[in-house]
Write an enzyme that holds these catalytic residues in place. Sequence first.
Site, mmCIF file in Angstrom:
data_model
loop_
_atom_site.group_PDB
_atom_site.id
_atom_site.type_symbol
_atom_site.label_atom_id
_atom_site.label_comp_id
_atom_site.label_asym_id
_atom_site.label_seq_id
_atom_site.Cartn_x
_atom_site.Cartn_y
_atom_site.Cartn_z
ATOM 1 N N LYS A 130 0.838 -1.194 0.000
ATOM 2 C CA LYS A 130 0.000 0.000 0.000
ATOM 3 C C LYS A 130 0.884 1.259 0.000
ATOM 4 O O LYS A 130 0.711 2.166 -0.806
ATOM 5 C CB LYS A 130 -0.914 -0.013 1.233
ATOM 6 N N ASP A 148 -6.562 1.370 0.845
ATOM 7 C CA ASP A 148 -6.583 1.527 2.302
ATOM 8 C C ASP A 148 -8.000 1.180 2.788
ATOM 9 O O ASP A 148 -8.838 0.705 2.017
ATOM 10 C CB ASP A 148 -6.136 2.934 2.714
#
Length: 259
Positions: A130, A148
């Site tokens: 991420k 997220d």
Amino acid sequence: MTTSFTETDLGRTRRARRIGRVLTETHPDAHCELNHSNALELSVATILSAQCTDKKVNEVTPKLFARYPRAADYAGADRAELEELIRPTGFYRNKTDSLIKLGQALVERYDGRVPGKLADLVTLPGIGRKTANVILGNAFGVPGITVDTHFQRLVHRWRLTTETDPVKIEHAVGALFPKRDWTMLSHRVIFHGRRVCHARKPACGACTLAKLCPSYGTGPTEPAAAAKLLKGPRARDLAAAAGVDPELVPVQAVVAEAP
Ligand code: SF4
């Protein structure tokens, strides 16, 4: 919320593109909310943002970036001093560990520079996929989707994918949009999640996506109740964009920090 939502692949792609266009109009201010001026600063800010608001990170980083401008400065940092500087972001012992190790790895393996490839970035301490996508998209201009918690929740509410694994979500949603749009799409989805489509009470009655969203009705649909749930400095513009009287947005909403 309907449970009998069916759609062809083509229908889903078209709806996804429409959602993308509405988000572009709804959030013209969407951007990476972590202040930074280079890849190292963004890497550090992203590590600090774990379990912490971007606003809090932005309060800490000016002093931090001035004190530690290079990877070598983190590599040789005095632990107690670094801990003290980043303490307000929480989990500061672990984060200090990550920052020192990140600095060391960059010095040892990449000549002190943050590498611009996903495969290299994910080998660095404190940097998962991420974070790597955030760095690639915002510091290197390489399109990337940031999955997220907000992104996951919203693409599920929009029924764009049923995948639950972040990497699979990344690929499934990526396939619905042109690659060049991935980074900005991620910012816009996250902006929408922070300001409108909250985890607990989404502002369905004041949402520009109401007509495209199979989860419309998860939160209040009555405009006055929904307008109260909008957040951020543009809360009144968000209400107006959804056809809701901006005066229904209370002052507290406008000054509220987007989570
Ligand atoms: S209609 Fe409701 S659930 Fe759908 S995106 Fe808007 S706020 Fe979220």
